[in-house]
Motif scaffolding. Structure first.
Motif, PDB file in Angstrom:
ATOM      1  N   ARG A   1      35.137  19.036 -13.872  1.00 21.43           N
ATOM      2  CA  ARG A   1      36.283  18.848 -12.980  1.00 21.43           C
ATOM      3  C   ARG A   1      36.414  17.389 -12.551  1.00 21.43           C
ATOM      4  O   ARG A   1      37.517  16.839 -12.511  1.00 21.43           O
ATOM      5  CB  ARG A   1      36.146  19.742 -11.758  1.00 21.43           C
ATOM      6  CG  ARG A   1      37.324  19.604 -10.840  1.00 21.43           C
ATOM      7  CD  ARG A   1      37.531  20.785  -9.984  1.00 21.43           C
ATOM      8  NE  ARG A   1      38.738  20.573  -9.211  1.00 21.43           N
ATOM      9  CZ  ARG A   1      38.957  21.098  -8.045  1.00 21.43           C
ATOM     10  NH1 ARG A   1      38.078  21.918  -7.533  1.00 21.43           N
ATOM     11  NH2 ARG A   1      40.058  20.852  -7.393  1.00 21.43           N
TER      12      ARG A   1
ATOM     13  N   GLU B   1      39.606  14.894 -13.201  1.00 24.57           N
ATOM     14  CA  GLU B   1      40.263  14.195 -12.109  1.00 24.57           C
ATOM     15  C   GLU B   1      40.129  12.678 -12.206  1.00 24.57           C
ATOM     16  O   GLU B   1      40.676  11.944 -11.396  1.00 24.57           O
ATOM     17  CB  GLU B   1      39.731  14.695 -10.765  1.00 24.57           C
ATOM     18  CG  GLU B   1      40.122  16.145 -10.513  1.00 24.57           C
ATOM     19  CD  GLU B   1      39.595  16.695  -9.202  1.00 24.57           C
ATOM     20  OE1 GLU B   1      38.968  15.937  -8.429  1.00 24.57           O
ATOM     21  OE2 GLU B   1      39.816  17.884  -8.954  1.00 24.57           O
TER      22      GLU B   1
ATOM     23  N   LYS C   1      49.764   6.128 -10.884  1.00 27.48           N
ATOM     24  CA  LYS C   1      49.505   7.224  -9.949  1.00 27.48           C
ATOM     25  C   LYS C   1      50.254   6.996  -8.638  1.00 27.48           C
ATOM     26  O   LYS C   1      50.805   7.928  -8.058  1.00 27.48           O
ATOM     27  CB  LYS C   1      48.016   7.392  -9.715  1.00 27.48           C
ATOM     28  CG  LYS C   1      47.319   7.967 -10.944  1.00 27.48           C
ATOM     29  CD  LYS C   1      46.034   8.622 -10.609  1.00 27.48           C
ATOM     30  CE  LYS C   1      45.357   9.158 -11.848  1.00 27.48           C
ATOM     31  NZ  LYS C   1      45.915  10.381 -12.349  1.00 27.48           N
TER      32      LYS C   1
ATOM     33  N   GLU D   1      47.333  15.002  -3.022  1.00 32.66           N
ATOM     34  CA  GLU D   1      45.962  14.871  -2.496  1.00 32.66           C
ATOM     35  C   GLU D   1      45.027  14.293  -3.554  1.00 32.66           C
ATOM     36  O   GLU D   1      44.224  13.400  -3.272  1.00 32.66           O
ATOM     37  CB  GLU D   1      45.460  16.239  -2.030  1.00 32.66           C
ATOM     38  CG  GLU D   1      44.092  16.218  -1.414  1.00 32.66           C
ATOM     39  CD  GLU D   1      44.074  15.653  -0.009  1.00 32.66           C
ATOM     40  OE1 GLU D   1      42.975  15.287   0.440  1.00 32.66           O
ATOM     41  OE2 GLU D   1      45.137  15.559   0.628  1.00 32.66           O
ATOM     42  N   HIS D   2      45.152  14.788  -4.770  1.00 32.78           N
ATOM     43  CA  HIS D   2      44.313  14.273  -5.860  1.00 32.78           C
ATOM     44  C   HIS D   2      44.591  12.785  -6.088  1.00 32.78           C
ATOM     45  O   HIS D   2      43.665  11.975  -6.216  1.00 32.78           O
ATOM     46  CB  HIS D   2      44.556  15.061  -7.143  1.00 32.78           C
ATOM     47  CG  HIS D   2      44.001  14.397  -8.356  1.00 32.78           C
ATOM     48  ND1 HIS D   2      42.646  14.251  -8.557  1.00 32.78           N
ATOM     49  CD2 HIS D   2      44.611  13.798  -9.408  1.00 32.78           C
ATOM     50  CE1 HIS D   2      42.451  13.589  -9.691  1.00 32.78           C
ATOM     51  NE2 HIS D   2      43.626  13.309 -10.216  1.00 32.78           N
ATOM     52  N   GLN D   3      45.845  12.413  -6.134  1.00 40.65           N
ATOM     53  CA  GLN D   3      46.177  11.016  -6.373  1.00 40.65           C
ATOM     54  C   GLN D   3      45.723  10.137  -5.208  1.00 40.65           C
ATOM     55  O   GLN D   3      45.251   9.025  -5.403  1.00 40.65           O
ATOM     56  CB  GLN D   3      47.675  10.869  -6.634  1.00 40.65           C
ATOM     57  CG  GLN D   3      48.073  11.506  -7.948  1.00 40.65           C
ATOM     58  CD  GLN D   3      49.557  11.457  -8.186  1.00 40.65           C
ATOM     59  OE1 GLN D   3      50.332  11.139  -7.307  1.00 40.65           O
ATOM     60  NE2 GLN D   3      49.968  11.790  -9.401  1.00 40.65           N
TER      61      GLN D   3
ATOM     62  N   ASN E   1      43.164  10.728  -3.235  1.00 37.35           N
ATOM     63  CA  ASN E   1      41.711  10.609  -3.322  1.00 37.35           C
ATOM     64  C   ASN E   1      41.294   9.570  -4.357  1.00 37.35           C
ATOM     65  O   ASN E   1      40.354   8.806  -4.132  1.00 37.35           O
ATOM     66  CB  ASN E   1      41.075  11.956  -3.665  1.00 37.35           C
ATOM     67  CG  ASN E   1      41.144  12.931  -2.524  1.00 37.35           C
ATOM     68  OD1 ASN E   1      41.324  12.558  -1.377  1.00 37.35           O
ATOM     69  ND2 ASN E   1      41.027  14.207  -2.839  1.00 37.35           N
TER      70      ASN E   1
END
Length: 185
Positions: free
Chosen positions: A24, A28, A52, A121-123, A125
């Protein structure tokens, strides 16, 4: 280099959950797994981060547009408090970063768009992972960011969804271009 067996031994678990977690992290963009060579912490390129951020600008604009007609008075009061805190000019870069993220998060939650929130949220982080907080939140940048937040909030309070979206997109795009210039220079 990351050793999955060492992690499994330290946590006293089998390698399976460690491998799943590492897979994972690779998906990511945080690590790179090279078969027969090893697992390495990965630093995204400046162009990846720029892309991003510009995609995040569009996604955050969408979240803001959806949140504007849905957001309640309590959330608007919280946004006002956070905006006032950021506008006071008393926060360190790290503290400003936390308040800034909370400001955005209130909007994200109010949108009701769970999947889009996860993408943002992923971007977010990944950009935080690159440790550019001290640069992004220099005094002049904090001042401009604070002005952006007040503009976004005003449009949201006036239920101007398209204007709020445009203000949010411009806000995140300004940061994307700011970082791009830093990486080039």
């Amino acid at each position: 280099m990351i050793d999955p067996q060492e992690i499994a031994d330290t946590l006293d678990v089998s390698r399976t959950p460690i491998q799943e977690a590492l897979t994972r992290l690779e998906q990511e963009g945080f690590i790179e797994i090279i078969p027969q060579v090893g697992i390495f912490v990965r630093t995204p390129t400046s162009e990846e981060l720029f892309e991003k951020l510009i995609s995040r600008a569009v996604l955050e604009g969408l979240l803001t547009k959806w949140a504007t007609p849905r957001i309640g008075d309590e959330e608007l009061r919280l946004l006002e408090e956070l905006a006032e805190l950021m506008n006071a000019g008393q926060l360190t870069a790290e503290a400003y970063s936390l308040v800034n993220r909370e400001f955005h998060n209130v909007i994200h939650v109010a949108s009701g768009l769970h999947y889009v929130r996860l993408l943002v949220e992923h971007q977010w982080n990944l950009v935080d992972y690159t440790a550019v907080i001290d640069f992004v939140f220099q005094p002049e940048n904090m001042r401009r960011s604070s002005e952006d937040h007040l503009r976004i909030l005003t449009h949201m309070k006036n239920r101007e969804a398209d204007e709020a979206r445009k203000a949010m997109e411009a806000h995140v795009m300004r940061v994307a271009h700011l970082l791009r210039e830093r990486w080039r220079g």
